[in-house]
Design a protein around this motif. Structure first.
Motif, mmCIF file in Angstrom:
data_model
loop_
_atom_site.group_PDB
_atom_site.id
_atom_site.type_symbol
_atom_site.label_atom_id
_atom_site.label_comp_id
_atom_site.label_asym_id
_atom_site.label_seq_id
_atom_site.Cartn_x
_atom_site.Cartn_y
_atom_site.Cartn_z
ATOM 1 N N ARG A 41 -15.386 22.010 28.886
ATOM 2 C CA ARG A 41 -15.789 20.788 29.596
ATOM 3 C C ARG A 41 -16.958 20.136 28.883
ATOM 4 O O ARG A 41 -17.993 19.802 29.460
ATOM 5 C CB ARG A 41 -16.192 21.102 31.049
ATOM 6 N N ALA A 42 -16.796 20.003 27.586
ATOM 7 C CA ALA A 42 -17.875 19.503 26.726
ATOM 8 C C ALA A 42 -17.678 18.023 26.400
ATOM 9 O O ALA A 42 -16.558 17.514 26.424
ATOM 10 C CB ALA A 42 -17.904 20.311 25.429
ATOM 11 N N LEU A 43 -18.787 17.375 26.092
ATOM 12 C CA LEU A 43 -18.749 16.017 25.550
ATOM 13 C C LEU A 43 -18.463 16.114 24.052
ATOM 14 O O LEU A 43 -19.166 16.829 23.333
ATOM 15 C CB LEU A 43 -20.108 15.335 25.763
ATOM 16 N N ARG A 44 -17.429 15.408 23.582
ATOM 17 C CA ARG A 44 -17.093 15.434 22.143
ATOM 18 C C ARG A 44 -17.560 14.142 21.494
ATOM 19 O O ARG A 44 -17.244 13.054 21.973
ATOM 20 C CB ARG A 44 -15.578 15.583 21.965
ATOM 21 N N LEU A 45 -18.316 14.280 20.403
ATOM 22 C CA LEU A 45 -18.826 13.117 19.679
ATOM 23 C C LEU A 45 -18.272 13.128 18.258
ATOM 24 O O LEU A 45 -18.652 13.966 17.437
ATOM 25 C CB LEU A 45 -20.356 13.126 19.677
ATOM 26 N N THR A 46 -17.354 12.206 17.993
ATOM 27 C CA THR A 46 -16.631 12.110 16.719
ATOM 28 C C THR A 46 -16.962 10.766 16.064
ATOM 29 O O THR A 46 -16.438 9.733 16.496
ATOM 30 C CB THR A 46 -15.108 12.237 16.966
ATOM 31 N N PRO A 47 -17.827 10.744 15.036
ATOM 32 C CA PRO A 47 -18.277 9.467 14.455
ATOM 33 C C PRO A 47 -17.141 8.547 13.987
ATOM 34 O O PRO A 47 -17.231 7.329 14.180
ATOM 35 C CB PRO A 47 -19.153 9.892 13.272
ATOM 36 N N ASP A 48 -16.076 9.119 13.393
ATOM 37 C CA ASP A 48 -14.983 8.256 12.909
ATOM 38 C C ASP A 48 -14.414 7.376 14.027
ATOM 39 O O ASP A 48 -14.002 6.243 13.770
ATOM 40 C CB ASP A 48 -13.841 9.111 12.341
ATOM 41 N N GLU A 49 -14.396 7.891 15.227
ATOM 42 C CA GLU A 49 -13.801 7.143 16.338
ATOM 43 C C GLU A 49 -14.658 5.939 16.730
ATOM 44 O O GLU A 49 -14.221 5.078 17.499
ATOM 45 C CB GLU A 49 -13.592 8.064 17.545
ATOM 46 N N TRP A 50 -15.891 5.896 16.213
ATOM 47 C CA TRP A 50 -16.789 4.768 16.475
ATOM 48 C C TRP A 50 -16.930 3.899 15.232
ATOM 49 O O TRP A 50 -16.951 2.667 15.326
ATOM 50 C CB TRP A 50 -18.174 5.293 16.894
ATOM 51 N N MET A 51 -17.049 4.535 14.060
ATOM 52 C CA MET A 51 -17.243 3.769 12.822
ATOM 53 C C MET A 51 -16.052 2.852 12.556
ATOM 54 O O MET A 51 -16.234 1.707 12.127
ATOM 55 C CB MET A 51 -17.433 4.715 11.622
ATOM 56 N N ILE A 52 -14.835 3.323 12.802
ATOM 57 C CA ILE A 52 -13.658 2.518 12.455
ATOM 58 C C ILE A 52 -13.541 1.290 13.359
ATOM 59 O O ILE A 52 -13.458 0.172 12.858
ATOM 60 C CB ILE A 52 -12.391 3.398 12.445
ATOM 61 N N PRO A 53 -13.620 1.445 14.698
ATOM 62 C CA PRO A 53 -13.566 0.238 15.527
ATOM 63 C C PRO A 53 -14.752 -0.705 15.294
ATOM 64 O O PRO A 53 -14.600 -1.922 15.335
ATOM 65 C CB PRO A 53 -13.600 0.769 16.966
ATOM 66 N N LEU A 54 -15.947 -0.133 15.042
ATOM 67 C CA LEU A 54 -17.130 -0.996 14.893
ATOM 68 C C LEU A 54 -17.178 -1.689 13.540
ATOM 69 O O LEU A 54 -17.497 -2.879 13.458
ATOM 70 C CB LEU A 54 -18.415 -0.165 15.061
ATOM 71 N N PHE A 55 -16.915 -0.931 12.461
ATOM 72 C CA PHE A 55 -17.193 -1.436 11.113
ATOM 73 C C PHE A 55 -16.010 -1.375 10.156
ATOM 74 O O PHE A 55 -16.131 -1.849 9.027
ATOM 75 C CB PHE A 55 -18.348 -0.637 10.491
ATOM 76 N N ALA A 56 -14.895 -0.760 10.560
ATOM 77 C CA ALA A 56 -13.742 -0.579 9.669
ATOM 78 C C ALA A 56 -14.149 0.080 8.357
ATOM 79 O O ALA A 56 -13.605 -0.219 7.294
ATOM 80 C CB ALA A 56 -13.030 -1.911 9.420
ATOM 81 N N GLY A 84 -24.896 2.892 5.349
ATOM 82 C CA GLY A 84 -25.836 3.833 5.971
ATOM 83 C C GLY A 84 -25.783 3.853 7.493
ATOM 84 O O GLY A 84 -26.506 4.623 8.135
ATOM 85 N N LYS A 85 -24.913 3.029 8.089
ATOM 86 C CA LYS A 85 -24.858 2.985 9.560
ATOM 87 C C LYS A 85 -24.307 4.280 10.150
ATOM 88 O O LYS A 85 -24.573 4.606 11.306
ATOM 89 C CB LYS A 85 -24.055 1.783 10.036
#
Ligand SMILES: Nc1ncnc2c1ncn2[C@@H]1O[C@H](COP(=O)(O)OP(=O)(O)OP(=O)(O)O)[C@@H](O)[C@H]1O
Ligand SMILES: [Mg+2]
Length: 179
Positions: A27-42, A48-49
């Motif tokens: 029951r953990a919070l999962r933090l996966t940067p790719d799932e944010w970098m792609i929608p935000l910045f492609a 460096g973001k």
């Protein structure tokens, strides 16, 4: 005691796949940067973001650990110093930390990366075979202490007064107090 799970491994090693399973199991919070970098910045770095995003994720992770909830950091974490710093920060938040290393042989890694590219596409980045070979040379596998479930046996890098100070330099926007 809440647990910080660190996904450790090369691209295509199965980190995100395993991170999803761990998140469900604990029951953990999962933090996966790719799932944010792609929608935000492609892009996977965007000047460096990615480091900034990871700094905010670690800050969020420390808050959540203090609330008693497990966190899975799905970053890759090729460097022993990075992992040592995160083990240290987790202890400061009153949490346990463990590294989950997923080794993968080169042929299997290439097979998985190609198979994934032909199915998902939008949630990961394209990779060439030569990229994989270069990255493998830079990856620092866990030492005996880390493989046994503890922190890597690393001293604070020279020139830094503490792991906190090192971590704030490595991840801009990190607040080690988890604020
Ligand atoms: N144990 C496994 N056996 C076979 N295939 C696997 C295994 N684990 C993951 N895969 C498959 O391999 C591919 C890569 O897995 P995944 O996306 O989890 O890797 P990753 O380590 O998160 O990669 P990246 O660093 O690029 O994000 C996916 O298509 C996944 O379904
Ligand atoms: Mg992944």
């Amino acid at each position: 005691m809440a647990v910080l799970h660190l996904m450790v491994g090369l691209p295509g090693a199965g980190k995100t796949t395993t991170a999803r399973a761990l998140a469900e199991q604990h029951r953990a919070l999962r933090l996966t940067p790719d799932e944010w970098m792609i929608p935000l910045f492609a892009d996977n770095d965007a000047g460096g973001k990615r480091d900034v995003l990871e700094g905010r994720f670690i800050t969020t992770a420390l808050q959540v650990l203090r609330l008693g909830v497990d966190v899975v950091l799905d970053f890759g974490l090729w460097s022993r110093d990075e992992r040592a710093a995160l083990h240290h920060l987790a202890a400061g938040a009153g949490a346990r930390c463990r590294s989950v290393h997923l080794p993968v042989e080169p042929e299997e890694q290439w097979r998985r990366v190609q198979a994934r590219a032909s199915t998902v596409g939008s949630s990961t980045f394209a990779m060439a075979r030569e990229d994989l070979d270069g990255w493998r040379l830079r990856f620092e596998p866990p030492d005996a202490a880390e493989a046994a479930g503890g922190a890597p046996a690393r001293a604070v890098p020279e020139g830094w007064p503490s792991w906190q100070a090192w971590a704030v330099d490595r991840w801009p926007s990190l607040d080690v107090a988890g604020r």
